[in-house]
Design a protein around this motif. Structure first.
Motif, PDB file in Angstrom:
ATOM      1  N   ALA A 150       0.851  -1.188   0.000  1.00 15.99           N
ATOM      2  CA  ALA A 150       0.000   0.000   0.000  1.00 15.99           C
ATOM      3  C   ALA A 150       0.886   1.238   0.000  1.00 15.99           C
ATOM      4  O   ALA A 150       2.043   1.192   0.429  1.00 15.99           O
ATOM      5  N   THR A 151       0.344   2.341  -0.505  1.00 12.42           N
ATOM      6  CA  THR A 151       1.004   3.633  -0.382  1.00 12.42           C
ATOM      7  C   THR A 151       0.451   4.288   0.873  1.00 12.42           C
ATOM      8  O   THR A 151      -0.757   4.474   0.997  1.00 12.42           O
ATOM      9  N   VAL A 152       1.327   4.609   1.821  1.00 15.62           N
ATOM     10  CA  VAL A 152       0.877   5.002   3.160  1.00 15.62           C
ATOM     11  C   VAL A 152       1.163   6.471   3.443  1.00 15.62           C
ATOM     12  O   VAL A 152       2.278   6.956   3.232  1.00 15.62           O
ATOM     13  N   THR A 153       0.145   7.170   3.938  1.00 12.82           N
ATOM     14  CA  THR A 153       0.288   8.537   4.422  1.00 12.82           C
ATOM     15  C   THR A 153      -0.048   8.555   5.907  1.00 12.82           C
ATOM     16  O   THR A 153      -1.092   8.035   6.311  1.00 12.82           O
ATOM     17  N   TYR A 154       0.854   9.131   6.698  1.00 12.23           N
ATOM     18  CA  TYR A 154       0.598   9.302   8.131  1.00 12.23           C
ATOM     19  C   TYR A 154       0.051  10.701   8.382  1.00 12.23           C
ATOM     20  O   TYR A 154       0.622  11.691   7.917  1.00 12.23           O
ATOM     21  N   ASP A 162      -5.308  20.777   7.247  1.00 13.81           N
ATOM     22  CA  ASP A 162      -6.312  20.374   6.264  1.00 13.81           C
ATOM     23  C   ASP A 162      -6.398  18.855   6.174  1.00 13.81           C
ATOM     24  O   ASP A 162      -6.228  18.254   5.111  1.00 13.81           O
ATOM     25  N   LEU A 163      -6.671  18.240   7.302  1.00 14.24           N
ATOM     26  CA  LEU A 163      -6.709  16.778   7.411  1.00 14.24           C
ATOM     27  C   LEU A 163      -7.677  16.151   6.416  1.00 14.24           C
ATOM     28  O   LEU A 163      -7.368  15.145   5.770  1.00 14.24           O
ATOM     29  N   ALA A 164      -8.848  16.740   6.263  1.00 10.79           N
ATOM     30  CA  ALA A 164      -9.873  16.142   5.411  1.00 10.79           C
ATOM     31  C   ALA A 164      -9.417  15.997   3.959  1.00 10.79           C
ATOM     32  O   ALA A 164      -9.797  15.043   3.275  1.00 10.79           O
ATOM     33  N   SER A 165      -8.582  16.932   3.496  1.00 12.42           N
ATOM     34  CA  SER A 165      -8.123  16.843   2.103  1.00 12.42           C
ATOM     35  C   SER A 165      -7.263  15.606   1.885  1.00 12.42           C
ATOM     36  O   SER A 165      -7.197  15.071   0.767  1.00 12.42           O
ATOM     37  N   LEU A 166      -6.607  15.133   2.932  1.00 10.49           N
ATOM     38  CA  LEU A 166      -5.782  13.926   2.830  1.00 10.49           C
ATOM     39  C   LEU A 166      -6.598  12.663   3.066  1.00 10.49           C
ATOM     40  O   LEU A 166      -6.451  11.677   2.338  1.00 10.49           O
ATOM     41  N   THR A 167      -7.455  12.677   4.090  1.00 12.31           N
ATOM     42  CA  THR A 167      -8.231  11.468   4.373  1.00 12.31           C
ATOM     43  C   THR A 167      -9.213  11.157   3.250  1.00 12.31           C
ATOM     44  O   THR A 167      -9.533   9.979   3.020  1.00 12.31           O
ATOM     45  N   ARG A 168      -9.681  12.171   2.538  1.00  7.54           N
ATOM     46  CA  ARG A 168     -10.617  11.933   1.428  1.00  7.54           C
ATOM     47  C   ARG A 168      -9.945  11.243   0.245  1.00  7.54           C
ATOM     48  O   ARG A 168     -10.631  10.803  -0.688  1.00  7.54           O
ATOM     49  N   GLU A 169      -8.620  11.155   0.272  1.00  2.00           N
ATOM     50  CA  GLU A 169      -7.893  10.437  -0.772  1.00  2.00           C
ATOM     51  C   GLU A 169      -7.671   8.976  -0.418  1.00  2.00           C
ATOM     52  O   GLU A 169      -7.130   8.205  -1.205  1.00  2.00           O
ATOM     53  N   ALA A 170      -8.094   8.569   0.772  1.00  2.00           N
ATOM     54  CA  ALA A 170      -7.774   7.236   1.277  1.00  2.00           C
ATOM     55  C   ALA A 170      -8.714   6.169   0.731  1.00  2.00           C
ATOM     56  O   ALA A 170      -9.934   6.271   0.861  1.00  2.00           O
ATOM     57  N   ASP A 171      -8.118   5.118   0.152  1.00  2.28           N
ATOM     58  CA  ASP A 171      -8.890   3.917  -0.167  1.00  2.28           C
ATOM     59  C   ASP A 171      -9.130   3.113   1.108  1.00  2.28           C
ATOM     60  O   ASP A 171     -10.153   2.449   1.254  1.00  2.28           O
ATOM     61  N   VAL A 172      -8.139   3.176   2.006  1.00  2.00           N
ATOM     62  CA  VAL A 172      -8.242   2.529   3.319  1.00  2.00           C
ATOM     63  C   VAL A 172      -7.889   3.580   4.360  1.00  2.00           C
ATOM     64  O   VAL A 172      -6.801   4.153   4.322  1.00  2.00           O
ATOM     65  N   GLY A 184     -18.125  12.291   8.244  1.00  2.01           N
ATOM     66  CA  GLY A 184     -18.385  11.889   6.871  1.00  2.01           C
ATOM     67  C   GLY A 184     -17.569  12.666   5.856  1.00  2.01           C
ATOM     68  O   GLY A 184     -17.183  12.132   4.810  1.00  2.01           O
ATOM     69  N   GLU A 185     -17.277  13.930   6.170  1.00  6.17           N
ATOM     70  CA  GLU A 185     -16.526  14.763   5.228  1.00  6.17           C
ATOM     71  C   GLU A 185     -15.068  14.323   5.077  1.00  6.17           C
ATOM     72  O   GLU A 185     -14.375  14.767   4.161  1.00  6.17           O
ATOM     73  N   HIS A 186     -14.625  13.441   5.959  1.00  7.30           N
ATOM     74  CA  HIS A 186     -13.250  12.958   5.893  1.00  7.30           C
ATOM     75  C   HIS A 186     -13.106  11.698   5.035  1.00  7.30           C
ATOM     76  O   HIS A 186     -11.988  11.225   4.819  1.00  7.30           O
ATOM     77  N   ILE A 187     -14.204  11.162   4.559  1.00  6.68           N
ATOM     78  CA  ILE A 187     -14.177   9.823   3.983  1.00  6.68           C
ATOM     79  C   ILE A 187     -14.503   9.828   2.492  1.00  6.68           C
ATOM     80  O   ILE A 187     -15.508  10.399   2.052  1.00  6.68           O
ATOM     81  N   LYS A 188     -13.649   9.172   1.741  1.00  5.29           N
ATOM     82  CA  LYS A 188     -13.857   8.986   0.308  1.00  5.29           C
ATOM     83  C   LYS A 188     -14.974   7.970   0.093  1.00  5.29           C
ATOM     84  O   LYS A 188     -14.985   6.916   0.735  1.00  5.29           O
ATOM     85  N   PRO A 189     -15.925   8.253  -0.790  1.00  2.95           N
ATOM     86  CA  PRO A 189     -16.978   7.267  -1.048  1.00  2.95           C
ATOM     87  C   PRO A 189     -16.393   5.920  -1.462  1.00  2.95           C
ATOM     88  O   PRO A 189     -15.508   5.855  -2.328  1.00  2.95           O
ATOM     89  N   GLY A 190     -16.845   4.853  -0.812  1.00  2.00           N
ATOM     90  CA  GLY A 190     -16.359   3.518  -1.132  1.00  2.00           C
ATOM     91  C   GLY A 190     -15.122   3.091  -0.365  1.00  2.00           C
ATOM     92  O   GLY A 190     -14.628   1.978  -0.555  1.00  2.00           O
ATOM     93  N   ALA A 191     -14.625   3.950   0.521  1.00  2.00           N
ATOM     94  CA  ALA A 191     -13.413   3.618   1.276  1.00  2.00           C
ATOM     95  C   ALA A 191     -13.679   2.522   2.305  1.00  2.00           C
ATOM     96  O   ALA A 191     -14.816   2.305   2.743  1.00  2.00           O
ATOM     97  N   VAL A 192     -12.599   1.848   2.688  1.00  2.14           N
ATOM     98  CA  VAL A 192     -12.634   0.905   3.801  1.00  2.14           C
ATOM     99  C   VAL A 192     -12.205   1.680   5.041  1.00  2.14           C
ATOM    100  O   VAL A 192     -11.123   2.277   5.053  1.00  2.14           O
TER     101      VAL A 192
END
Length: 284
Positions: free
Chosen positions: A186-190, A197-207, A220-228
């Motif tokens: 996986a490509t990991v971001t801490y 601007d945390l939400a801009s990063l978490t919205r890119e997360a598949d996991v 909900g604003e932190h989560i990419k649709p379809g994310a795990v």
């Protein structure tokens, strides 16, 4: 809940893993005449810590794993705690050692953790275990991260090439889970509570792994649709780090709190205790 969203049932999977550990413990005891033994060390009488240790010891008993509990007074010094753990490390009848966290503000926890022999570090808290895990070598994973990976595997989450975002950087959860994910390609971001601007990063997360220790910190604003979404938070009132009601309408898979990550942590601890006993008894 959207039709696609599914709960990741950590309780059910944990029961299966504990049953497997119990069968292995019984076989090991029959073959060697020695039952796996986990030593638990508790400093002071913090109610939550007392409850956690009691729960772990009860699970041990049900799995045929002996437990030896060492209760130390709150005034115990770092040197005294290190001495106790060193003695357990040198005791051939003890196969795994768990130091309940937190040990107290006056304790140098890192020094105490490092007194655990690597082959008995079934909670995966030493520098040796972290390095081995990071380099893909033999060793014990931190129990909560190890449980998370088992849960992802059970639900067939393919991590290769996926963007995983870890919110949290603790030594026994955030940092090690990121290394395990990296080891799965996986490509990991801490990220953490001070990330801009945390939400801009978490919205890119598949996991998305939530391990920041703040109730409902991620909405909900932190989560990419379809994310795990893996919620590793454990806050008062059985509340996770994720706003579950908001998140479950966007996620494809999500862990509940309770019943998600928590049971997997204990199941991993028991599994690794049996692994440790088998290795020390030359009965792998």
């Amino acid at each position: 809940m959207s039709p696609e969203a599914r709960l990741m049932d950590g309780s059910a999977l944990a029961r299966t893993l504990v049953e497997q550990a119990a069968r292995r413990a019984a076989d090991l005891t029959e073959r060697t005449g020695t039952a796996p033994c986990l030593a638990t060390v508790l400093v002071g009488d913090d109610p939550a810590s007392v409850t956690y240790v009691r729960m772990k010891r009860n699970r041990c008993a049900k799995a045929g794993i002996l437990s030896r509990h060492v209760a130390l007074p709150a005034a115990t010094t770092t040197a005294e705690l290190v001495g106790t753990i060193t003695a357990l490390s040198n005791d051939p009848e003890v196969h795994g050692i768990l130091l309940q966290h937190p040990a107290g503000p006056h304790i140098d926890e890192r020094a105490a953790f490092e007194a655990i022999a690597p082959e008995k570090d079934v909670d995966g808290v030493t520098c040796h275990s972290f390095a081995a895990m990071s380099f893909g070598l033999d060793g014990f994973a931190s129990c909560t991260p190890g449980g998370i990976l088992r849960l992802l595997d059970h639900y067939d989450v393919d991590l290769a090439g996926k963007h995983a975002v870890v919110v949290g950087r603790s030594a026994i959860l955030g940092k090690p889970v990121g290394m395990l994910l990296l080891g799965r390609d996986a490509t990991v971001t801490y990220c953490h509570s001070r990330t801009t601007d945390l939400a801009s990063l978490t919205r890119e997360a598949d996991v998305l792994i939530a391990a920041v220790g703040r109730p409902r910190f991620l909405g909900g604003e932190h989560i990419k649709p379809g994310a795990v979404v893996i919620d590793a938070g454990s806050n008062p009132g059985n509340v996770g780090d994720v706003d579950f009601e908001a998140a479950r309408t966007r996620a494809s898979l999500i862990t509940p709190v309770p019943g998600g990550v928590g049971p997997m942590t204990i199941a991993t601890l028991l599994t690794q205790t049996v692994d440790a006993a088998a290795a020390q008894l030359n009965a792998v």
